[in-house]
Scaffold this motif. Structure first.
Motif, PDB file in Angstrom:
ATOM      1  N   GLN A  55       0.852  -1.196   0.000  1.00  0.00           N
ATOM      2  CA  GLN A  55       0.000   0.000   0.000  1.00  0.00           C
ATOM      3  C   GLN A  55       0.884   1.240   0.000  1.00  0.00           C
ATOM      4  OE1 GLN A  55      -3.951  -2.025   1.063  1.00  0.00           O
ATOM      5  NE2 GLN A  55      -3.253  -0.383  -0.237  1.00  0.00           N
ATOM      6  N   GLU A  65      -2.617   4.930  -5.506  1.00  0.00           N
ATOM      7  CA  GLU A  65      -4.022   5.116  -5.852  1.00  0.00           C
ATOM      8  C   GLU A  65      -4.793   5.468  -4.584  1.00  0.00           C
ATOM      9  OE1 GLU A  65      -5.975   5.033  -8.485  1.00  0.00           O
ATOM     10  OE2 GLU A  65      -4.585   4.424 -10.077  1.00  0.00           O
ATOM     11  N   LYS A  66      -5.824   6.281  -4.722  1.00  0.00           N
ATOM     12  CA  LYS A  66      -6.629   6.645  -3.565  1.00  0.00           C
ATOM     13  C   LYS A  66      -7.377   5.434  -3.007  1.00  0.00           C
ATOM     14  CE  LYS A  66      -7.337  11.504  -4.823  1.00  0.00           C
ATOM     15  NZ  LYS A  66      -8.345  12.565  -5.128  1.00  0.00           N
ATOM     16  N   SER A  67      -7.862   4.589  -3.891  1.00  0.00           N
ATOM     17  CA  SER A  67      -8.557   3.383  -3.461  1.00  0.00           C
ATOM     18  C   SER A  67      -7.541   2.377  -2.919  1.00  0.00           C
ATOM     19  CB  SER A  67      -9.320   2.752  -4.634  1.00  0.00           C
ATOM     20  OG  SER A  67      -9.718   1.438  -4.322  1.00  0.00           O
ATOM     21  N   LYS A  92      -7.320  -0.694  -5.333  1.00  0.00           N
ATOM     22  CA  LYS A  92      -6.507  -0.493  -6.540  1.00  0.00           C
ATOM     23  C   LYS A  92      -5.038  -0.342  -6.167  1.00  0.00           C
ATOM     24  CE  LYS A  92     -10.113   1.579  -9.433  1.00  0.00           C
ATOM     25  NZ  LYS A  92     -10.506   2.758 -10.234  1.00  0.00           N
ATOM     26  N   ASP A  93      -4.803   0.344  -5.047  1.00  0.00           N
ATOM     27  CA  ASP A  93      -3.425   0.536  -4.592  1.00  0.00           C
ATOM     28  C   ASP A  93      -2.778  -0.804  -4.246  1.00  0.00           C
ATOM     29  OD1 ASP A  93      -1.304   2.308  -3.992  1.00  0.00           O
ATOM     30  OD2 ASP A  93      -1.701   2.024  -1.849  1.00  0.00           O
ATOM     31  N   TYR A 100     -10.707  -5.829  -7.231  1.00  0.00           N
ATOM     32  CA  TYR A 100     -10.742  -4.697  -6.311  1.00  0.00           C
ATOM     33  C   TYR A 100     -11.642  -4.946  -5.104  1.00  0.00           C
ATOM     34  CZ  TYR A 100      -8.677  -2.436 -10.398  1.00  0.00           C
ATOM     35  OH  TYR A 100      -7.874  -2.121 -11.468  1.00  0.00           O
TER      36      TYR A 100
END
Length: 624
Positions: free
Chosen positions: A392, A396-398, A401-402, A448
């Protein structure tokens, strides 16, 4: 037409026929040599001379796979005269009825099916010929042959024929060398230019991998024979004969004495020991426990006697554990996590994390204030925090997805260490282990729908991560080499030609060499300093660097794991030990590795108490 005219006609016809015949004979014998060749085909017969297989030597030039003379008891039916079956029965030790059955069996074995071009139906054709030799008994030892040899001349039509078969002077390394077995129909049809029915071919191990080298080249002896196949004389004084050429010797990286010692230490245990020379990738020992004497699988008689017994053994001695068993690596996996974290700059050498046991269980130890201490103490929460930073990274904000981006990067690192891909070792039966990737977790949870918290067990070598013992040993070699390795291999030279080209290619991990010093420091301290988890791996006068692992086992007692290399400053041996159902890695796997390293580096064992403790331990009895 008057009488005189008729007489001239007959003379003319007679002369014409004579001229035609003479001309035809001249053409056949002088001008067109195909008739000479045809005559030669009728008279000539090729006898194929089989070469002995190539010999195998260990790294110290000890012969580890050799050839030994056995005998077939042959017969030619046309030559059998006044056959006393009762006396023959007493001589060879089988009943009269069995003798008759054996003759029938030999004839039946030469049945073959052929398809008629006209009708399309299959018919059985028998290739048995009474004037050709056949084997009545096969693979008699020299002692067995000696018992009947003196009386054999009394039985006309029977004679002895020497053959070459494998012999293993040291009853170790069965999982490495493999064995030979009679060729099957598929293999025969693939290469009829070399093989015949009844030939032996490498079935497993090095015998299979290097078959085309070990088998050598057949020779040919051309003879003149009668219409019934009897030898008359050599053809053309032997000018067309070719000598059989033995396969080149294989010089192995294996130390057979170390291999034997490893098998001794692993008696009454399940698991593996793999040792590698880091500078070359040569495998020094590869123990699969339990093992068996390779002489048990020499020849058809022994295979028929022992194969089913070994195959059905619940402890699976045929199973190549070092190559095919995929285990969770446990805490030895922390080493590679630390290296990736350093390379990705999500930590430094001096990064510390709290031992937060509410996140993941751990044992009591001082705070892991840096990378070296985290390895020395084998702190589980440290690697929870570290790997979370790898997966992490906030690209990515998510978080989902990160995590996918982070795991893809992490997977690439793992593969650069040879993990999750099948090694190119010169033996069959290899598996790739498991390095879970994005597709893996998408299949389980959906795209995701997972993040680091879902896969956190991988941080400490649990979860879905699986390695083979060979990969564990190679990981130790990579650390010893500061980030590079050669594919582990068994053969260091084929004759004088060296190893296969692919074993000379240096492969580099994605981690820069400067990051390895701190993990080596931690591995050294794990063995040699207080609170180190691998104190039982210490060797007097040799600095060992190692890492313990305890791999959780949902089916019973945890597995004991250890990897190491020595000496620290000039590594000569890298090793991984995996003992199934044995508990903590420092208790059993570490001292086994220590004994193996000392045996290799010193040639003797100084701590006999440690050795006897390992020899006395029986984990198989506990399982039963």
């Amino acid at each position: 037409m008057n009488l005189e005219s008729r007489k001239l006609v007959f003379i003319f016809l007679f002369l014409l026929v004579g001229i035609v015949f003479i001309g035809r004979l001249f053409y056949m014998q002088v001008i067109d040599d195909k008739w000479i060749e045809r005559a030669g085909e009728v008279a000539k017969r090729k006898i194929i001379i089989k070469p002995p297989r190539g010999i195998l030597y260990d790294r110290n030039k000890q012969k580890v796979v050799a050839n030994k003379t056995y005998y077939n008891l042959m017969f030619v039916e046309d030559d059998i005269k006044d056959f006393d079956t009762v006396a023959f029965s007493k001589l060879i030790g089988i009943s009269v009825d069995s003798i008759e059955q054996r003759f029938a069996q030999i004839k039946k074995s030469l049945d073959r099916r052929t398809r008629s071009k006209k009708t399309g139906n299959d018919t059985v054709v028998n290739d048995y010929r009474t004037y050709l030799p056949h084997a009545f008994l096969k693979e008699l030892s020299a002692n067995e042959m000696a018992e009947i040899a003196t009386e054999l001349p009394d039985f006309k039509g029977f004679y002895e024929h020497a053959i070459s078969m494998r012999d293993y002077p040291s009853p170790h390394g069965a999982n490495i060398f493999g064995y030979l077995n009679e060729i099957n129909a598929t293999e025969l049809n693939a290469d009829r230019r070399f093989y015949n029915v009844g030939d032996f071919i490498g079935r497993t191990g090095l015998e299979k991998y290097y078959e085309f080298s070990l088998r050598g080249q057949k020779g040919v002896k051309v003879i003149l024979s009668s219409a019934r196949g009897k030898r008359v004389d050599n053809f053309a004084d032997g000018k067309l004969d070719t000598n059989a050429q033995q396969g080149p010797p294989l010089h192995l990286g294996i130390d057979i004495d170390l291999q034997a010692y490893g098998e001794k230490l692993m008696e009454n245990k399940l698991g593996s020991v793999v040792a590698i020379e880091p500078s070359t990738g040569e495998i020094l020992a590869m123990v699969s426990a339990p093992s068996f004497d390779p002489n048990m699988m020499v020849g058809t008689r022994n295979i028929r006697k022992n194969y089913r017994k070994l195959y059905n053994d619940s402890l699976k001695p045929f199973y190549p554990r070092p190559l095919a068993a995929e285990y969770p690596p446990g805490s030895i996996f922390k080493i590679i996590q630390a290296l990736v974290g350093l390379q990705e700059e999500v930590i430094t050498e001096n990064t510390g994390f709290p031992c937060t046991q509410s996140l993941v269980g751990c044992h009591n130890h001082p705070p892991a204030s840096n990378v070296a201490k985290s390895i020395q103490y084998s702190c589980n929460p440290y690697y929870y925090h570290l790997v979370k930073r790898i997966i992490q990274q906030g690209k990515e904000k998510s978080i989902f997805k990160d995590a996918a981006i982070g795991l893809s990067l992490w997977e690439t690192y793992m593969k650069s260490f040879g993990l999750g891909i099948k090694p190119e070792t010169d033996i069959f039966g290899l598996r790739s282990g498991v390095i879970p990737n994005v597709e893996f977790y998408n299949h389980w949870y959906g795209e995701y729908r997972w993040a680091f918290s879902t896969i956190r067990s991988n941080s400490i070598g649990q979860g879905e991560v699986k390695l083979t013992p060979l990969q564990m040993a190679n990981l130790a070699a990579i650390i010893a080499n500061d980030g590079y390795y050669y594919e582990p291999h068994l053969v260091k030279s084929m004759g004088d030609d060296g190893p296969l080209d692919k074993f000379l290619v240096k492969k580099k991990s994605m981690v820069d060499p400067q990051h390895f010093a701190v993990v080596k420091e931690g591995m050294r301290d794990a063995v040699n300093e207080p609170y180190g988890t691998a104190r039982r791996a210490r060797i007097d006068d040799i600095v060992v660097a190692g890492k313990t692992g305890t791999a959780q086992n949902p089916h019973g007692e945890d597995h004991s794991v250890f990897m190491a290399f020595a000496p620290l400053d000039n590594p000569k041996i890298a090793i991984a030990v995996f003992v199934e159902n044995a508990g903590f890695g420092g208790t059993w796997a570490a001292p086994i590795a220590s004994l193996m390293m000392e045996k290799y580096l010193k040639g003797e064992i100084t701590n006999t108490y440690k050795e006897q403790r390992i020899l006395d331990k029986n984990f198989i009895a506990n399982d039963e």
